[in-house]
Design a protein around this motif. Structure first.
Motif, PDB file in Angstrom:
ATOM      1  N   LEU A   4      64.843  45.735 103.251  1.00 27.76           N
ATOM      2  CA  LEU A   4      64.192  45.931 101.950  1.00 27.76           C
ATOM      3  C   LEU A   4      64.721  47.196 101.263  1.00 27.76           C
ATOM      4  CD1 LEU A   4      60.502  44.962 102.802  1.00 27.76           C
ATOM      5  CD2 LEU A   4      62.024  43.767 101.222  1.00 27.76           C
ATOM      6  N   ILE A   5      64.932  48.253 102.049  1.00 32.07           N
ATOM      7  CA  ILE A   5      65.482  49.488 101.483  1.00 32.07           C
ATOM      8  C   ILE A   5      66.884  49.237 100.937  1.00 32.07           C
ATOM      9  CG2 ILE A   5      66.250  51.831 102.026  1.00 32.07           C
ATOM     10  CD1 ILE A   5      63.962  51.976 104.071  1.00 32.07           C
ATOM     11  N   ALA A   6      67.685  48.493 101.712  1.00 32.31           N
ATOM     12  CA  ALA A   6      69.039  48.154 101.247  1.00 32.31           C
ATOM     13  C   ALA A   6      68.986  47.327  99.961  1.00 32.31           C
ATOM     14  CB  ALA A   6      69.781  47.378 102.342  1.00 32.31           C
ATOM     15  N   THR A   7      68.022  46.403  99.899  1.00 34.91           N
ATOM     16  CA  THR A   7      67.838  45.595  98.680  1.00 34.91           C
ATOM     17  C   THR A   7      67.472  46.485  97.501  1.00 34.91           C
ATOM     18  OG1 THR A   7      67.064  43.720 100.005  1.00 34.91           O
ATOM     19  CG2 THR A   7      66.545  43.692  97.658  1.00 34.91           C
ATOM     20  N   GLY A   8      66.620  47.491  97.760  1.00 32.35           N
ATOM     21  CA  GLY A   8      66.218  48.414  96.706  1.00 32.35           C
ATOM     22  C   GLY A   8      67.397  49.177  96.135  1.00 32.35           C
ATOM     23  N   PHE A   9      68.281  49.662  97.005  1.00 34.02           N
ATOM     24  CA  PHE A   9      69.457  50.391  96.519  1.00 34.02           C
ATOM     25  C   PHE A   9      70.397  49.465  95.757  1.00 34.02           C
ATOM     26  CE2 PHE A   9      68.193  53.747  99.479  1.00 34.02           C
ATOM     27  CZ  PHE A   9      68.519  54.883  98.745  1.00 34.02           C
ATOM     28  N   SER A  10      70.476  48.208  96.152  1.00 37.85           N
ATOM     29  CA  SER A  10      71.319  47.274  95.412  1.00 37.85           C
ATOM     30  C   SER A  10      70.754  47.011  94.016  1.00 37.85           C
ATOM     31  CB  SER A  10      71.457  45.962  96.181  1.00 37.85           C
ATOM     32  OG  SER A  10      70.209  45.268  96.250  1.00 37.85           O
ATOM     33  N   GLU A  11      69.413  47.100  93.890  1.00 36.87           N
ATOM     34  CA  GLU A  11      68.774  46.883  92.583  1.00 36.87           C
ATOM     35  C   GLU A  11      69.166  47.975  91.582  1.00 36.87           C
ATOM     36  OE1 GLU A  11      66.181  44.669  91.260  1.00 36.87           O
ATOM     37  OE2 GLU A  11      67.018  43.355  92.796  1.00 36.87           O
ATOM     38  N   VAL A  12      69.302  49.207  92.076  1.00 36.96           N
ATOM     39  CA  VAL A  12      69.586  50.329  91.167  1.00 36.96           C
ATOM     40  C   VAL A  12      71.037  50.788  91.264  1.00 36.96           C
ATOM     41  CG1 VAL A  12      67.206  51.144  91.220  1.00 36.96           C
ATOM     42  CG2 VAL A  12      68.833  52.024  92.894  1.00 36.96           C
ATOM     43  N   GLY A  13      71.870  50.022  91.984  1.00 29.76           N
ATOM     44  CA  GLY A  13      73.243  50.458  92.222  1.00 29.76           C
ATOM     45  C   GLY A  13      74.202  50.201  91.084  1.00 29.76           C
ATOM     46  N   ASN A  14      73.756  49.583  89.994  1.00 25.44           N
ATOM     47  CA  ASN A  14      74.674  49.307  88.880  1.00 25.44           C
ATOM     48  C   ASN A  14      74.886  50.566  88.040  1.00 25.44           C
ATOM     49  OD1 ASN A  14      72.726  49.137  86.365  1.00 25.44           O
ATOM     50  ND2 ASN A  14      71.712  48.013  88.018  1.00 25.44           N
ATOM     51  N   PRO A  15      76.030  50.693  87.382  1.00 29.86           N
ATOM     52  CA  PRO A  15      76.356  51.913  86.627  1.00 29.86           C
ATOM     53  C   PRO A  15      75.322  52.265  85.557  1.00 29.86           C
ATOM     54  CG  PRO A  15      78.304  50.554  86.891  1.00 29.86           C
ATOM     55  CD  PRO A  15      77.156  49.742  87.401  1.00 29.86           C
ATOM     56  N   LEU A  16      74.792  51.249  84.856  1.00 36.03           N
ATOM     57  CA  LEU A  16      73.819  51.528  83.802  1.00 36.03           C
ATOM     58  C   LEU A  16      72.576  52.188  84.368  1.00 36.03           C
ATOM     59  CD1 LEU A  16      72.748  51.316  80.924  1.00 36.03           C
ATOM     60  CD2 LEU A  16      71.984  48.974  81.447  1.00 36.03           C
ATOM     61  N   CYS A  17      72.070  51.667  85.473  1.00 36.37           N
ATOM     62  CA  CYS A  17      70.851  52.212  86.070  1.00 36.37           C
ATOM     63  C   CYS A  17      71.093  53.637  86.568  1.00 36.37           C
ATOM     64  CB  CYS A  17      70.388  51.314  87.211  1.00 36.37           C
ATOM     65  SG  CYS A  17      68.700  51.648  87.753  1.00 36.37           S
ATOM     66  N   ILE A  18      72.237  53.872  87.201  1.00 34.40           N
ATOM     67  CA  ILE A  18      72.570  55.213  87.682  1.00 34.40           C
ATOM     68  C   ILE A  18      72.648  56.185  86.498  1.00 34.40           C
ATOM     69  CG2 ILE A  18      74.337  56.627  88.801  1.00 34.40           C
ATOM     70  CD1 ILE A  18      72.870  54.888  90.759  1.00 34.40           C
ATOM     71  N   ALA A  19      73.260  55.739  85.393  1.00 27.98           N
ATOM     72  CA  ALA A  19      73.378  56.590  84.202  1.00 27.98           C
ATOM     73  C   ALA A  19      72.008  56.897  83.613  1.00 27.98           C
ATOM     74  CB  ALA A  19      74.263  55.906  83.159  1.00 27.98           C
TER      75      ALA A  19
END
Length: 501
Positions: A4-19
Protein backbone atom coordinates in the motif's frame (compact mmCIF):
# COMPACT_ATOMS: atom_id res chain seq x y z
CA UNK A 1 1.17 -2.51 4.35
CA UNK A 2 4.37 -2.19 2.28
CA UNK A 3 2.46 -2.76 -0.94
CA UNK A 4 0.00 0.00 0.00
CA UNK A 5 2.88 2.37 0.79
CA UNK A 6 4.44 1.57 -2.59
CA UNK A 7 1.06 2.24 -4.24
CA UNK A 8 0.89 5.58 -2.42
CA UNK A 9 4.27 6.68 -3.77
CA UNK A 10 3.24 5.66 -7.27
CA UNK A 11 0.15 7.87 -6.90
CA UNK A 12 2.26 10.98 -6.25
CA UNK A 13 5.28 9.98 -8.34
CA UNK A 14 4.28 11.93 -11.46
CA UNK A 15 6.17 15.18 -12.25
CA UNK A 16 3.08 17.40 -11.88
CA UNK A 17 2.32 16.13 -8.39
CA UNK A 18 5.96 16.47 -7.29
CA UNK A 19 6.01 20.04 -8.66
CA UNK A 20 2.80 20.90 -6.80
CA UNK A 21 4.24 19.54 -3.55
CA UNK A 22 7.46 21.54 -4.01
CA UNK A 23 5.54 24.71 -4.88
CA UNK A 24 3.22 24.23 -1.93
CA UNK A 25 6.12 23.77 0.51
CA UNK A 26 7.91 26.87 -0.78
CA UNK A 27 4.78 29.02 -0.61
CA UNK A 28 3.99 27.59 2.84
CA UNK A 29 7.46 28.51 4.13
CA UNK A 30 7.00 32.05 2.86
CA UNK A 31 3.58 32.36 4.51
CA UNK A 32 4.83 30.83 7.74
CA UNK A 33 7.87 33.09 7.98
CA UNK A 34 5.99 36.36 7.44
CA UNK A 35 4.46 37.66 10.69
CA UNK A 36 0.68 37.76 10.46
CA UNK A 37 0.39 35.15 7.75
CA UNK A 38 -0.02 31.46 8.53
CA UNK A 39 -0.42 27.96 7.14
CA UNK A 40 -4.18 28.38 7.57
CA UNK A 41 -4.19 31.45 5.34
CA UNK A 42 -1.99 29.75 2.73
CA UNK A 43 -4.32 26.74 2.50
CA UNK A 44 -7.40 28.99 2.42
CA UNK A 45 -6.01 31.03 -0.47
CA UNK A 46 -4.98 27.97 -2.51
CA UNK A 47 -8.02 25.79 -1.82
CA UNK A 48 -9.99 27.18 -4.82
CA UNK A 49 -7.04 26.23 -7.08
CA UNK A 50 -7.62 22.54 -6.31
CA UNK A 51 -11.17 22.48 -7.71
CA UNK A 52 -10.08 21.47 -11.21
CA UNK A 53 -7.29 19.11 -10.10
CA UNK A 54 -7.29 15.38 -9.56
CA UNK A 55 -7.93 14.56 -5.87
CA UNK A 56 -4.37 13.41 -5.18
CA UNK A 57 -2.82 16.45 -6.90
CA UNK A 58 -5.07 18.85 -5.00
CA UNK A 59 -4.37 17.21 -1.64
CA UNK A 60 -0.63 17.10 -2.39
CA UNK A 61 -0.59 20.87 -2.93
CA UNK A 62 -2.54 21.54 0.27
CA UNK A 63 -0.35 19.21 2.34
CA UNK A 64 2.78 20.91 1.01
CA UNK A 65 1.36 24.25 2.13
CA UNK A 66 0.49 22.80 5.55
CA UNK A 67 3.93 21.31 6.26
CA UNK A 68 5.84 24.29 4.84
CA UNK A 69 3.67 26.79 6.70
CA UNK A 70 4.05 25.18 10.12
CA UNK A 71 7.82 24.82 9.79
CA UNK A 72 8.31 28.24 8.19
CA UNK A 73 7.25 29.95 11.40
CA UNK A 74 10.64 29.16 12.96
CA UNK A 75 12.43 31.65 10.67
CA UNK A 76 10.82 34.78 12.11
CA UNK A 77 10.71 33.26 15.60
CA UNK A 78 14.48 32.72 15.67
CA UNK A 79 15.66 35.78 13.77
CA UNK A 80 13.17 38.42 14.93
CA UNK A 81 11.54 36.97 18.06
CA UNK A 82 8.25 37.07 16.19
CA UNK A 83 6.37 33.76 15.96
CA UNK A 84 5.57 33.42 12.28
CA UNK A 85 2.69 31.13 13.29
CA UNK A 86 1.04 30.33 16.66
CA UNK A 87 2.84 26.97 16.49
CA UNK A 88 6.22 28.74 16.79
CA UNK A 89 5.61 30.76 19.95
CA UNK A 90 7.94 28.66 22.14
CA UNK A 91 10.65 28.71 19.46
CA UNK A 92 11.16 32.40 20.27
CA UNK A 93 12.13 31.68 23.86
CA UNK A 94 15.53 30.16 23.06
CA UNK A 95 15.84 30.58 19.30
CA UNK A 96 16.10 34.37 19.40
CA UNK A 97 18.60 34.53 22.31
CA UNK A 98 20.80 31.97 20.49
CA UNK A 99 20.64 34.05 17.29
CA UNK A 100 21.45 37.19 19.29
CA UNK A 101 24.67 35.48 20.44
CA UNK A 102 25.79 35.27 16.82
CA UNK A 103 24.68 31.65 16.36
CA UNK A 104 21.71 32.23 14.07
CA UNK A 105 22.92 29.49 11.71
CA UNK A 106 22.98 26.93 14.51
CA UNK A 107 19.56 28.00 15.79
CA UNK A 108 18.05 27.73 12.31
CA UNK A 109 19.79 24.43 11.63
CA UNK A 110 18.51 22.87 14.85
CA UNK A 111 14.99 24.13 14.19
CA UNK A 112 14.92 22.89 10.60
CA UNK A 113 16.36 19.45 11.31
CA UNK A 114 14.11 18.72 14.27
CA UNK A 115 11.11 20.07 12.37
CA UNK A 116 11.91 17.40 9.80
CA UNK A 117 12.19 14.68 12.44
CA UNK A 118 8.99 15.81 14.16
CA UNK A 119 7.01 15.65 10.93
CA UNK A 120 8.56 12.25 10.17
CA UNK A 121 7.42 10.87 13.53
CA UNK A 122 3.94 12.36 13.11
CA UNK A 123 3.49 10.86 9.64
CA UNK A 124 4.82 7.48 10.83
CA UNK A 125 2.21 7.46 13.60
CA UNK A 126 -0.42 8.47 11.05
CA UNK A 127 0.54 5.58 8.77
CA UNK A 128 0.87 2.76 11.27
CA UNK A 129 -1.31 3.45 14.31
CA UNK A 130 -3.90 5.98 13.12
CA UNK A 131 -7.07 3.88 13.56
CA UNK A 132 -6.22 2.76 17.12
CA UNK A 133 -5.25 6.25 18.29
CA UNK A 134 -8.33 7.78 16.69
CA UNK A 135 -10.60 5.32 18.50
CA UNK A 136 -8.96 6.28 21.81
CA UNK A 137 -9.34 10.02 21.10
CA UNK A 138 -13.01 9.40 20.27
CA UNK A 139 -13.55 8.43 23.92
CA UNK A 140 -12.80 12.01 24.99
CA UNK A 141 -15.93 13.89 26.04
CA UNK A 142 -16.34 17.43 27.36
CA UNK A 143 -15.07 16.28 30.77
CA UNK A 144 -11.82 14.90 29.34
CA UNK A 145 -11.18 18.01 27.22
CA UNK A 146 -11.72 20.23 30.25
CA UNK A 147 -9.25 18.14 32.27
CA UNK A 148 -6.69 18.29 29.45
CA UNK A 149 -7.08 22.08 29.37
CA UNK A 150 -6.60 22.37 33.14
CA UNK A 151 -3.54 20.12 32.95
CA UNK A 152 -2.12 22.23 30.10
CA UNK A 153 -2.65 25.48 31.95
CA UNK A 154 -0.93 24.05 35.03
CA UNK A 155 2.19 24.04 32.88
CA UNK A 156 2.12 27.81 33.34
CA UNK A 157 4.12 27.24 36.52
CA UNK A 158 7.00 25.96 34.41
CA UNK A 159 6.98 29.02 32.16
CA UNK A 160 7.50 31.33 35.12
CA UNK A 161 11.02 32.49 35.83
CA UNK A 162 11.48 34.94 38.65
CA UNK A 163 8.45 36.03 40.63
CA UNK A 164 5.75 33.35 40.67
CA UNK A 165 3.14 35.97 41.55
CA UNK A 166 3.99 38.04 38.47
CA UNK A 167 3.87 34.92 36.32
CA UNK A 168 0.43 33.99 37.61
CA UNK A 169 -0.76 37.55 37.05
CA UNK A 170 0.44 37.30 33.44
CA UNK A 171 -1.51 34.06 33.03
CA UNK A 172 -4.61 35.69 34.48
CA UNK A 173 -4.23 38.58 32.04
CA UNK A 174 -4.15 36.08 29.16
CA UNK A 175 -7.31 34.39 30.45
CA UNK A 176 -9.01 37.80 30.79
CA UNK A 177 -8.20 38.78 27.21
CA UNK A 178 -9.51 35.40 26.02
CA UNK A 179 -12.87 36.14 27.66
CA UNK A 180 -13.42 39.36 25.69
CA UNK A 181 -16.22 39.01 23.15
CA UNK A 182 -19.16 36.66 22.75
CA UNK A 183 -19.34 33.94 25.40
CA UNK A 184 -19.24 30.34 24.20
CA UNK A 185 -22.55 28.46 24.03
CA UNK A 186 -24.93 31.41 24.62
CA UNK A 187 -23.07 34.16 22.68
CA UNK A 188 -23.63 36.91 25.28
CA UNK A 189 -21.07 39.75 24.84
CA UNK A 190 -18.61 40.10 27.72
CA UNK A 191 -16.03 42.75 28.62
CA UNK A 192 -16.87 44.73 25.49
CA UNK A 193 -17.73 47.99 27.34
CA UNK A 194 -20.20 48.92 24.62
CA UNK A 195 -17.68 48.64 21.75
CA UNK A 196 -19.20 46.41 19.08
CA UNK A 197 -15.77 45.83 17.54
CA UNK A 198 -14.98 43.74 20.61
CA UNK A 199 -17.99 41.45 20.13
CA UNK A 200 -15.88 38.97 18.14
CA UNK A 201 -13.06 39.07 20.67
CA UNK A 202 -9.34 39.15 19.86
CA UNK A 203 -7.90 36.89 17.17
CA UNK A 204 -4.83 34.87 18.14
CA UNK A 205 -2.60 36.24 15.35
CA UNK A 206 -2.97 39.95 16.23
CA UNK A 207 -2.32 39.03 19.87
CA UNK A 208 0.87 37.16 18.97
CA UNK A 209 2.08 39.88 16.61
CA UNK A 210 1.46 42.58 19.21
CA UNK A 211 3.04 40.74 22.13
CA UNK A 212 6.17 39.59 20.34
CA UNK A 213 6.70 41.89 17.36
CA UNK A 214 5.40 45.34 18.22
CA UNK A 215 6.84 45.16 21.74
CA UNK A 216 10.27 44.43 20.23
CA UNK A 217 9.92 47.40 17.88
CA UNK A 218 8.99 49.66 20.80
CA UNK A 219 11.95 48.40 22.85
CA UNK A 220 14.30 49.00 19.93
CA UNK A 221 12.90 52.50 19.43
CA UNK A 222 13.24 53.33 23.13
CA UNK A 223 16.87 52.18 23.09
CA UNK A 224 18.03 54.17 20.06
CA UNK A 225 21.27 55.26 21.68
CA UNK A 226 22.20 51.80 22.93
CA UNK A 227 24.60 49.54 21.03
CA UNK A 228 22.85 46.98 18.83
CA UNK A 229 24.84 44.08 20.20
CA UNK A 230 26.69 41.42 18.26
CA UNK A 231 26.47 41.89 14.51
CA UNK A 232 26.22 38.71 12.48
CA UNK A 233 29.27 38.11 10.35
CA UNK A 234 29.70 35.65 7.47
CA UNK A 235 29.67 32.19 8.97
CA UNK A 236 30.42 28.68 7.84
CA UNK A 237 27.93 26.10 9.01
CA UNK A 238 28.84 22.43 8.98
CA UNK A 239 25.80 20.27 8.43
CA UNK A 240 22.97 21.73 10.45
CA UNK A 241 25.24 23.48 12.94
CA UNK A 242 25.15 20.98 15.80
CA UNK A 243 27.41 18.09 16.71
CA UNK A 244 26.61 14.39 16.96
CA UNK A 245 27.07 14.64 20.73
CA UNK A 246 24.50 17.45 20.89
CA UNK A 247 22.10 15.36 18.82
CA UNK A 248 22.49 12.38 21.16
CA UNK A 249 21.78 14.61 24.14
CA UNK A 250 18.46 15.60 22.58
CA UNK A 251 17.13 12.11 21.80
CA UNK A 252 15.02 11.97 24.98
CA UNK A 253 13.72 15.48 24.26
CA UNK A 254 12.93 14.43 20.68
CA UNK A 255 10.93 11.38 21.77
CA UNK A 256 9.04 13.23 24.51
CA UNK A 257 8.24 16.25 22.32
CA UNK A 258 7.13 14.04 19.43
CA UNK A 259 4.75 12.18 21.75
CA UNK A 260 3.33 15.47 23.03
CA UNK A 261 2.93 16.83 19.49
CA UNK A 262 1.20 13.72 18.18
CA UNK A 263 -1.04 13.42 21.25
CA UNK A 264 -2.12 17.07 21.21
CA UNK A 265 -2.57 16.96 17.42
CA UNK A 266 -4.97 14.04 17.67
CA UNK A 267 -7.21 15.93 20.11
CA UNK A 268 -9.53 18.10 17.96
CA UNK A 269 -9.35 21.85 18.44
CA UNK A 270 -6.01 22.12 20.24
CA UNK A 271 -3.18 21.74 17.69
CA UNK A 272 0.39 23.01 17.36
CA UNK A 273 -0.30 26.33 19.08
CA UNK A 274 -0.53 24.44 22.37
CA UNK A 275 1.75 21.48 21.73
CA UNK A 276 4.88 23.59 21.24
CA UNK A 277 4.41 25.36 24.58
CA UNK A 278 3.66 22.12 26.42
CA UNK A 279 6.71 20.41 24.90
CA UNK A 280 8.88 23.38 25.85
CA UNK A 281 7.69 23.34 29.46
CA UNK A 282 8.13 19.56 29.65
CA UNK A 283 11.69 19.90 28.35
CA UNK A 284 12.40 22.60 30.92
CA UNK A 285 10.94 20.49 33.73
CA UNK A 286 13.04 17.45 32.77
CA UNK A 287 16.24 19.38 32.10
CA UNK A 288 19.32 19.22 34.31
CA UNK A 289 19.79 22.95 33.75
CA UNK A 290 16.30 24.56 33.67
CA UNK A 291 17.76 27.93 34.63
CA UNK A 292 19.43 28.14 31.19
CA UNK A 293 16.12 27.96 29.32
CA UNK A 294 15.37 31.33 27.78
CA UNK A 295 19.06 32.18 27.39
CA UNK A 296 19.68 30.34 24.12
CA UNK A 297 19.89 26.58 24.66
CA UNK A 298 18.99 24.25 21.79
CA UNK A 299 16.75 22.15 24.05
CA UNK A 300 13.95 24.72 23.80
CA UNK A 301 14.17 24.91 20.01
CA UNK A 302 14.20 21.11 19.71
CA UNK A 303 11.14 20.74 21.96
CA UNK A 304 9.06 23.40 20.23
CA UNK A 305 9.85 22.54 16.61
CA UNK A 306 9.60 18.79 17.12
CA UNK A 307 6.21 19.06 18.82
CA UNK A 308 4.54 21.51 16.45
CA UNK A 309 5.57 19.50 13.39
CA UNK A 310 4.65 16.17 14.98
CA UNK A 311 1.19 17.60 15.57
CA UNK A 312 0.71 17.71 11.77
CA UNK A 313 0.56 13.93 11.55
CA UNK A 314 -1.47 13.83 14.76
CA UNK A 315 -4.06 16.27 13.41
CA UNK A 316 -4.47 14.19 10.26
CA UNK A 317 -5.31 11.07 12.30
CA UNK A 318 -8.87 12.06 13.32
CA UNK A 319 -9.40 13.79 9.95
CA UNK A 320 -8.78 10.69 7.85
CA UNK A 321 -10.08 8.01 10.22
CA UNK A 322 -13.10 9.76 11.74
CA UNK A 323 -13.75 12.80 9.56
CA UNK A 324 -13.00 15.11 12.52
CA UNK A 325 -10.54 17.97 11.80
CA UNK A 326 -7.82 18.30 14.43
CA UNK A 327 -7.18 22.02 13.84
CA UNK A 328 -8.13 24.89 11.52
CA UNK A 329 -5.88 23.74 8.67
CA UNK A 330 -7.24 20.19 8.71
CA UNK A 331 -10.74 21.67 8.71
CA UNK A 332 -9.86 23.18 5.33
CA UNK A 333 -8.29 19.90 4.22
CA UNK A 334 -11.61 18.28 5.08
CA UNK A 335 -13.25 20.73 2.71
CA UNK A 336 -10.67 19.85 0.07
CA UNK A 337 -11.52 16.15 0.36
CA UNK A 338 -15.26 16.76 0.23
CA UNK A 339 -14.89 18.96 -2.85
CA UNK A 340 -13.70 15.85 -4.67
CA UNK A 341 -16.52 13.69 -3.32
CA UNK A 342 -14.41 11.96 -0.66
CA UNK A 343 -15.89 11.48 2.80
CA UNK A 344 -13.21 10.96 5.47
CA UNK A 345 -13.82 8.11 7.88
CA UNK A 346 -13.16 4.39 8.23
CA UNK A 347 -14.64 3.70 4.79
CA UNK A 348 -12.10 6.07 3.19
CA UNK A 349 -9.34 3.52 3.87
CA UNK A 350 -11.49 0.74 2.46
CA UNK A 351 -12.83 2.48 -0.64
CA UNK A 352 -9.91 4.80 -1.48
CA UNK A 353 -6.84 3.03 -0.10
CA UNK A 354 -4.43 4.21 -2.85
CA UNK A 355 -5.50 7.83 -2.32
CA UNK A 356 -5.03 7.61 1.47
CA UNK A 357 -1.54 6.17 1.12
CA UNK A 358 -0.87 8.74 -1.59
CA UNK A 359 -1.61 11.38 1.05
CA UNK A 360 0.88 9.69 3.39
CA UNK A 361 3.49 9.66 0.61
CA UNK A 362 2.82 13.33 -0.20
CA UNK A 363 3.47 14.21 3.46
CA UNK A 364 6.83 12.41 3.40
CA UNK A 365 7.90 14.03 0.12
CA UNK A 366 6.78 17.46 1.34
CA UNK A 367 8.82 16.92 4.50
CA UNK A 368 11.96 16.23 2.43
CA UNK A 369 11.35 19.34 0.32
CA UNK A 370 10.91 21.37 3.50
CA UNK A 371 14.24 20.14 4.87
CA UNK A 372 16.14 20.87 1.64
CA UNK A 373 14.57 24.28 0.94
CA UNK A 374 15.02 25.60 4.46
CA UNK A 375 18.57 24.24 4.74
CA UNK A 376 19.57 25.91 1.47
CA UNK A 377 18.03 29.13 2.75
CA UNK A 378 19.82 29.23 6.13
CA UNK A 379 22.46 31.75 5.08
CA UNK A 380 19.87 33.84 3.26
CA UNK A 381 17.60 33.85 6.32
CA UNK A 382 20.47 34.70 8.66
CA UNK A 383 21.41 37.78 6.63
CA UNK A 384 18.27 39.39 8.00
CA UNK A 385 20.25 40.10 11.18
CA UNK A 386 22.79 42.19 9.24
CA UNK A 387 20.13 44.64 8.03
CA UNK A 388 20.35 47.90 10.06
CA UNK A 389 17.51 48.20 12.53
CA UNK A 390 16.38 51.58 11.22
CA UNK A 391 15.62 49.81 7.92
CA UNK A 392 14.49 46.42 9.22
CA UNK A 393 12.06 47.56 11.93
CA UNK A 394 9.85 49.75 9.68
CA UNK A 395 9.62 46.85 7.21
CA UNK A 396 8.60 44.51 10.05
CA UNK A 397 6.06 47.09 11.23
CA UNK A 398 4.47 47.24 7.78
CA UNK A 399 4.35 43.43 7.53
CA UNK A 400 2.76 43.25 10.99
CA UNK A 401 0.06 45.75 10.08
CA UNK A 402 -0.67 44.09 6.72
CA UNK A 403 -0.68 40.64 8.32
CA UNK A 404 -3.02 41.75 11.10
CA UNK A 405 -5.43 43.37 8.66
CA UNK A 406 -5.37 40.32 6.40
CA UNK A 407 -6.58 37.96 9.14
CA UNK A 408 -10.18 39.19 9.11
CA UNK A 409 -9.97 42.29 6.89
CA UNK A 410 -10.71 44.44 9.95
CA UNK A 411 -8.95 47.68 10.86
CA UNK A 412 -9.77 46.75 14.46
CA UNK A 413 -7.13 44.00 14.32
CA UNK A 414 -4.48 46.60 13.44
CA UNK A 415 -5.38 48.63 16.53
CA UNK A 416 -5.37 45.39 18.54
CA UNK A 417 -1.80 44.69 17.41
CA UNK A 418 -0.67 48.13 18.56
CA UNK A 419 -2.56 47.76 21.85
CA UNK A 420 -1.00 44.40 22.68
CA UNK A 421 2.41 45.73 21.71
CA UNK A 422 2.15 48.55 24.24
CA UNK A 423 0.74 46.17 26.88
CA UNK A 424 3.60 43.71 26.33
CA UNK A 425 6.20 46.47 26.52
CA UNK A 426 4.81 47.78 29.81
CA UNK A 427 4.49 44.29 31.30
CA UNK A 428 8.06 43.38 30.41
CA UNK A 429 9.27 46.66 31.89
CA UNK A 430 7.49 45.62 35.09
CA UNK A 431 9.06 42.16 35.09
CA UNK A 432 5.94 40.25 34.01
CA UNK A 433 6.69 37.32 31.65
CA UNK A 434 4.85 37.06 28.33
CA UNK A 435 4.64 33.25 27.77
CA UNK A 436 1.93 32.69 30.45
CA UNK A 437 -0.22 35.30 28.70
CA UNK A 438 -0.13 33.27 25.49
CA UNK A 439 -0.86 30.00 27.27
CA UNK A 440 -3.82 31.54 29.12
CA UNK A 441 -5.17 33.13 25.93
CA UNK A 442 -4.96 29.92 23.88
CA UNK A 443 -6.35 27.55 26.51
CA UNK A 444 -8.95 29.81 28.13
CA UNK A 445 -11.70 29.33 25.49
CA UNK A 446 -11.20 25.55 25.36
CA UNK A 447 -11.43 25.21 29.14
CA UNK A 448 -14.48 27.44 29.45
CA UNK A 449 -16.34 25.89 26.51
CA UNK A 450 -15.87 22.31 27.70
CA UNK A 451 -16.64 23.23 31.31
CA UNK A 452 -19.96 24.76 30.31
CA UNK A 453 -20.86 21.93 27.94
CA UNK A 454 -19.95 19.37 30.59
CA UNK A 455 -22.10 21.14 33.20
CA UNK A 456 -25.00 21.32 30.75
CA UNK A 457 -24.69 17.61 30.03
CA UNK A 458 -24.60 16.72 33.74
CA UNK A 459 -27.37 19.17 34.76
CA UNK A 460 -24.92 21.35 36.69
CA UNK A 461 -23.12 18.56 38.54
CA UNK A 462 -19.30 18.59 38.73
CA UNK A 463 -19.15 14.91 39.76
CA UNK A 464 -18.63 13.53 36.19
CA UNK A 465 -15.42 15.56 35.91
CA UNK A 466 -13.98 13.34 38.65
CA UNK A 467 -15.69 10.03 37.86
CA UNK A 468 -14.61 9.72 34.23
CA UNK A 469 -11.30 7.80 34.40
CA UNK A 470 -9.38 9.76 31.77
CA UNK A 471 -10.55 13.10 33.18
CA UNK A 472 -9.63 12.02 36.71
CA UNK A 473 -6.13 10.97 35.64
CA UNK A 474 -5.44 14.35 34.02
CA UNK A 475 -6.76 16.23 37.06
CA UNK A 476 -4.59 14.16 39.40
CA UNK A 477 -1.55 14.83 37.23
CA UNK A 478 -2.44 18.53 37.37
CA UNK A 479 -2.44 18.47 41.16
CA UNK A 480 0.91 16.66 41.11
CA UNK A 481 2.41 19.25 38.74
CA UNK A 482 1.25 22.12 40.95
CA UNK A 483 2.57 20.47 44.12
CA UNK A 484 5.95 19.83 42.51
CA UNK A 485 6.11 23.43 41.21
CA UNK A 486 5.34 24.83 44.69
CA UNK A 487 7.87 22.48 46.26
CA UNK A 488 10.51 23.56 43.76
CA UNK A 489 9.79 27.23 44.45
CA UNK A 490 10.07 26.73 48.23
CA UNK A 491 13.38 24.91 47.82
CA UNK A 492 14.80 27.69 45.65
CA UNK A 493 13.78 30.27 48.24
CA UNK A 494 15.47 28.29 51.01
CA UNK A 495 18.66 28.09 48.96
CA UNK A 496 18.57 31.84 48.36
CA UNK A 497 18.07 32.51 52.06
CA UNK A 498 20.95 30.17 53.01
CA UNK A 499 23.25 31.90 50.51
CA UNK A 500 22.34 35.33 51.93
CA UNK A 501 23.20 34.14 55.46
Amino acid sequence: MLSLIATGFSEVGNPLCIALIAGGVLLGIIFGSIPGLSATMAVALCLPMTYGMDPINGMALLLGLYIGGISGGLVAAILLRIPGTPASVATCFDGYPLAAKGQAGKALGVGIFFSFLGTLVGVAVLMFVAPSLARFALRFSYYEYFAVGIFSISMMASLISGSVVKGLVSGAIGLAFAMVGAAPIDGIPRLTFGFHSLDAGFDILPVLIGLFAISEIIKAAMGRGEPQGKVLQDFHIKGFGFTLQEFKSQIGNLIRSSAIGVGIGILPGIGGGTSNILAYTAAKNQSKYPEKFGTGVIDGIVASETANNASIGGALVPLLTLGIPGDTVTAMLLGGLMIHGLNPGPLLFQNNGPLVYGIFAACLIANIFMLVMEYLGIKIFARVLTVPKHILLPVIMVLCVVGAFGVNNRLFDVWAVLFFGVVAYLLEKGGFPLPPIILGFILGPMIETNLRRGLMQSDGSIVPFFTHPISLVFLLITVLVIVLAVRKELRSRKREQSVER
